[in-house]
Design a protein around this motif. Sequence first.
Motif, PDB file in Angstrom:
ATOM      1  N   SER A   3       0.847  -1.184   0.000  1.00  0.00           N
ATOM      2  CA  SER A   3       0.000   0.000   0.000  1.00  0.00           C
ATOM      3  C   SER A   3       0.884   1.236   0.000  1.00  0.00           C
ATOM      4  O   SER A   3       2.051   1.176   0.402  1.00  0.00           O
ATOM      5  CB  SER A   3      -0.915   0.012   1.229  1.00  0.00           C
ATOM      6  OG  SER A   3      -1.872   1.048   1.137  1.00  0.00           O
ATOM      7  N   THR A   4       0.325   2.343  -0.465  1.00  0.00           N
ATOM      8  CA  THR A   4       1.036   3.618  -0.425  1.00  0.00           C
ATOM      9  C   THR A   4       0.284   4.575   0.483  1.00  0.00           C
ATOM     10  O   THR A   4      -0.943   4.551   0.552  1.00  0.00           O
ATOM     11  CB  THR A   4       1.167   4.243  -1.828  1.00  0.00           C
ATOM     12  OG1 THR A   4      -0.119   4.277  -2.439  1.00  0.00           O
ATOM     13  CG2 THR A   4       2.125   3.467  -2.691  1.00  0.00           C
ATOM     14  N   LEU A   5       1.038   5.411   1.179  1.00  0.00           N
ATOM     15  CA  LEU A   5       0.494   6.393   2.120  1.00  0.00           C
ATOM     16  C   LEU A   5       0.991   7.774   1.732  1.00  0.00           C
ATOM     17  O   LEU A   5       2.011   7.899   1.061  1.00  0.00           O
ATOM     18  CB  LEU A   5       0.960   6.068   3.544  1.00  0.00           C
ATOM     19  CG  LEU A   5       0.293   4.906   4.284  1.00  0.00           C
ATOM     20  CD1 LEU A   5      -1.150   5.202   4.602  1.00  0.00           C
ATOM     21  CD2 LEU A   5       0.448   3.590   3.612  1.00  0.00           C
ATOM     22  N   PRO A   6       0.296   8.825   2.165  1.00  0.00           N
ATOM     23  CA  PRO A   6       0.666  10.174   1.722  1.00  0.00           C
ATOM     24  C   PRO A   6       1.979  10.696   2.300  1.00  0.00           C
ATOM     25  O   PRO A   6       2.607  11.568   1.686  1.00  0.00           O
ATOM     26  CB  PRO A   6      -0.506  11.036   2.183  1.00  0.00           C
ATOM     27  CG  PRO A   6      -1.122  10.287   3.308  1.00  0.00           C
ATOM     28  CD  PRO A   6      -0.920   8.832   2.973  1.00  0.00           C
ATOM     29  N   ASP A   7       2.415  10.190   3.447  1.00  0.00           N
ATOM     30  CA  ASP A   7       3.640  10.710   4.063  1.00  0.00           C
ATOM     31  C   ASP A   7       4.145   9.728   5.117  1.00  0.00           C
ATOM     32  O   ASP A   7       3.495   8.738   5.440  1.00  0.00           O
ATOM     33  CB  ASP A   7       3.414  12.095   4.672  1.00  0.00           C
ATOM     34  CG  ASP A   7       2.248  12.134   5.646  1.00  0.00           C
ATOM     35  OD1 ASP A   7       2.123  11.217   6.489  1.00  0.00           O
ATOM     36  OD2 ASP A   7       1.439  13.079   5.559  1.00  0.00           O
ATOM     37  N   ALA A   8       5.326  10.041   5.658  1.00  0.00           N
ATOM     38  CA  ALA A   8       5.973   9.155   6.625  1.00  0.00           C
ATOM     39  C   ALA A   8       5.156   8.998   7.902  1.00  0.00           C
ATOM     40  O   ALA A   8       5.083   7.905   8.467  1.00  0.00           O
ATOM     41  CB  ALA A   8       7.375   9.667   6.959  1.00  0.00           C
ATOM     42  N   ALA A   9       4.533  10.061   8.359  1.00  0.00           N
ATOM     43  CA  ALA A   9       3.742   9.985   9.595  1.00  0.00           C
ATOM     44  C   ALA A   9       2.556   9.042   9.423  1.00  0.00           C
ATOM     45  O   ALA A   9       2.285   8.199  10.286  1.00  0.00           O
ATOM     46  CB  ALA A   9       3.268  11.377  10.011  1.00  0.00           C
ATOM     47  N   VAL A  67      -6.612  -2.265   6.817  1.00  0.00           N
ATOM     48  CA  VAL A  67      -5.915  -1.187   6.114  1.00  0.00           C
ATOM     49  C   VAL A  67      -6.920  -0.286   5.410  1.00  0.00           C
ATOM     50  O   VAL A  67      -6.822   0.943   5.474  1.00  0.00           O
ATOM     51  CB  VAL A  67      -4.858  -1.751   5.138  1.00  0.00           C
ATOM     52  CG1 VAL A  67      -4.337  -0.664   4.205  1.00  0.00           C
ATOM     53  CG2 VAL A  67      -3.710  -2.382   5.922  1.00  0.00           C
ATOM     54  N   SER A  68      -7.894  -0.872   4.771  1.00  0.00           N
ATOM     55  CA  SER A  68      -8.919  -0.077   4.087  1.00  0.00           C
ATOM     56  C   SER A  68      -9.650   0.842   5.068  1.00  0.00           C
ATOM     57  O   SER A  68      -9.896   2.013   4.773  1.00  0.00           O
ATOM     58  CB  SER A  68      -9.913  -1.007   3.390  1.00  0.00           C
ATOM     59  OG  SER A  68     -10.854  -0.267   2.673  1.00  0.00           O
ATOM     60  N   ALA A  69      -9.974   0.340   6.246  1.00  0.00           N
ATOM     61  CA  ALA A  69     -10.711   1.115   7.251  1.00  0.00           C
ATOM     62  C   ALA A  69      -9.859   2.201   7.907  1.00  0.00           C
ATOM     63  O   ALA A  69     -10.392   3.211   8.366  1.00  0.00           O
ATOM     64  CB  ALA A  69     -11.272   0.180   8.317  1.00  0.00           C
ATOM     65  N   TYR A  73      -6.562   7.605   2.556  1.00  0.00           N
ATOM     66  CA  TYR A  73      -7.024   7.872   1.194  1.00  0.00           C
ATOM     67  C   TYR A  73      -8.473   7.423   1.007  1.00  0.00           C
ATOM     68  O   TYR A  73      -8.904   6.423   1.580  1.00  0.00           O
ATOM     69  CB  TYR A  73      -6.169   7.139   0.167  1.00  0.00           C
ATOM     70  CG  TYR A  73      -4.793   7.704  -0.075  1.00  0.00           C
ATOM     71  CD1 TYR A  73      -4.427   8.968   0.362  1.00  0.00           C
ATOM     72  CD2 TYR A  73      -3.851   6.958  -0.754  1.00  0.00           C
ATOM     73  CE1 TYR A  73      -3.164   9.466   0.121  1.00  0.00           C
ATOM     74  CE2 TYR A  73      -2.578   7.446  -1.004  1.00  0.00           C
ATOM     75  CZ  TYR A  73      -2.245   8.705  -0.568  1.00  0.00           C
ATOM     76  OH  TYR A  73      -0.990   9.195  -0.809  1.00  0.00           O
ATOM     77  N   GLU A  74      -9.180   8.128   0.148  1.00  0.00           N
ATOM     78  CA  GLU A  74     -10.549   7.759  -0.220  1.00  0.00           C
ATOM     79  C   GLU A  74     -10.585   6.388  -0.907  1.00  0.00           C
ATOM     80  O   GLU A  74     -11.462   5.572  -0.643  1.00  0.00           O
ATOM     81  CB  GLU A  74     -11.109   8.825  -1.165  1.00  0.00           C
ATOM     82  CG  GLU A  74     -12.513   8.582  -1.643  1.00  0.00           C
ATOM     83  CD  GLU A  74     -12.981   9.674  -2.587  1.00  0.00           C
ATOM     84  OE1 GLU A  74     -13.903   9.392  -3.368  1.00  0.00           O
ATOM     85  OE2 GLU A  74     -12.444  10.809  -2.562  1.00  0.00           O
ATOM     86  N   THR A  75      -9.604   6.146  -1.773  1.00  0.00           N
ATOM     87  CA  THR A  75      -9.484   4.868  -2.476  1.00  0.00           C
ATOM     88  C   THR A  75      -8.040   4.393  -2.333  1.00  0.00           C
ATOM     89  O   THR A  75      -7.195   4.677  -3.192  1.00  0.00           O
ATOM     90  CB  THR A  75      -9.844   5.027  -3.970  1.00  0.00           C
ATOM     91  OG1 THR A  75     -11.139   5.608  -4.067  1.00  0.00           O
ATOM     92  CG2 THR A  75      -9.841   3.684  -4.686  1.00  0.00           C
ATOM     93  N   PRO A  76      -7.727   3.701  -1.243  1.00  0.00           N
ATOM     94  CA  PRO A  76      -6.331   3.314  -1.020  1.00  0.00           C
ATOM     95  C   PRO A  76      -5.869   2.218  -1.980  1.00  0.00           C
ATOM     96  O   PRO A  76      -6.650   1.364  -2.394  1.00  0.00           O
ATOM     97  CB  PRO A  76      -6.322   2.797   0.416  1.00  0.00           C
ATOM     98  CG  PRO A  76      -7.722   2.406   0.696  1.00  0.00           C
ATOM     99  CD  PRO A  76      -8.595   3.295  -0.149  1.00  0.00           C
ATOM    100  N   GLU A  77      -4.605   2.290  -2.326  1.00  0.00           N
ATOM    101  CA  GLU A  77      -3.983   1.198  -3.077  1.00  0.00           C
ATOM    102  C   GLU A  77      -3.761   0.055  -2.098  1.00  0.00           C
ATOM    103  O   GLU A  77      -3.063   0.211  -1.090  1.00  0.00           O
ATOM    104  CB  GLU A  77      -2.634   1.657  -3.647  1.00  0.00           C
ATOM    105  CG  GLU A  77      -1.864   0.518  -4.299  1.00  0.00           C
ATOM    106  CD  GLU A  77      -0.454   0.911  -4.696  1.00  0.00           C
ATOM    107  OE1 GLU A  77       0.054   0.296  -5.629  1.00  0.00           O
ATOM    108  OE2 GLU A  77       0.125   1.815  -4.065  1.00  0.00           O
TER     109      GLU A  77
END
Length: 103
Positions: A3-9, A67-69, A73-77
């Motif tokens: 999965s990808t996240l927007p930032d390190a935090a 992870v989805s919950a 992100y609105e639509t997470p990878e």
Amino acid sequence: MLSTLPDAAAADTLAQAVLGARLAACVTNLGVVVSHYHWKNALETAHEVQLLFKTSVARADELQRFVSAHHPYETPEILVWQVDASPDYGRWVNAETQRPIHV
């Protein structure tokens, strides 16, 4: 699972939550990646942090739901695939993720 996240935090928060729930034996932060994608009729580019979750077959569905919950992100990878592991590593992953399954 990947999965990808927007930032390190956000990546650290999700990794700790997954490990705390015993849904993965290990979460590897693969670092910053640059993603190019179509989103809401626009071509986007984003710097993201990629996480690789190592879990057992028994935990894969529960990990995906978790992870989805908990993903920002609105639509997470969320990419899931099964791999072969060395016997010792496989036993370790299974032992670390063993607990009653919640469905």
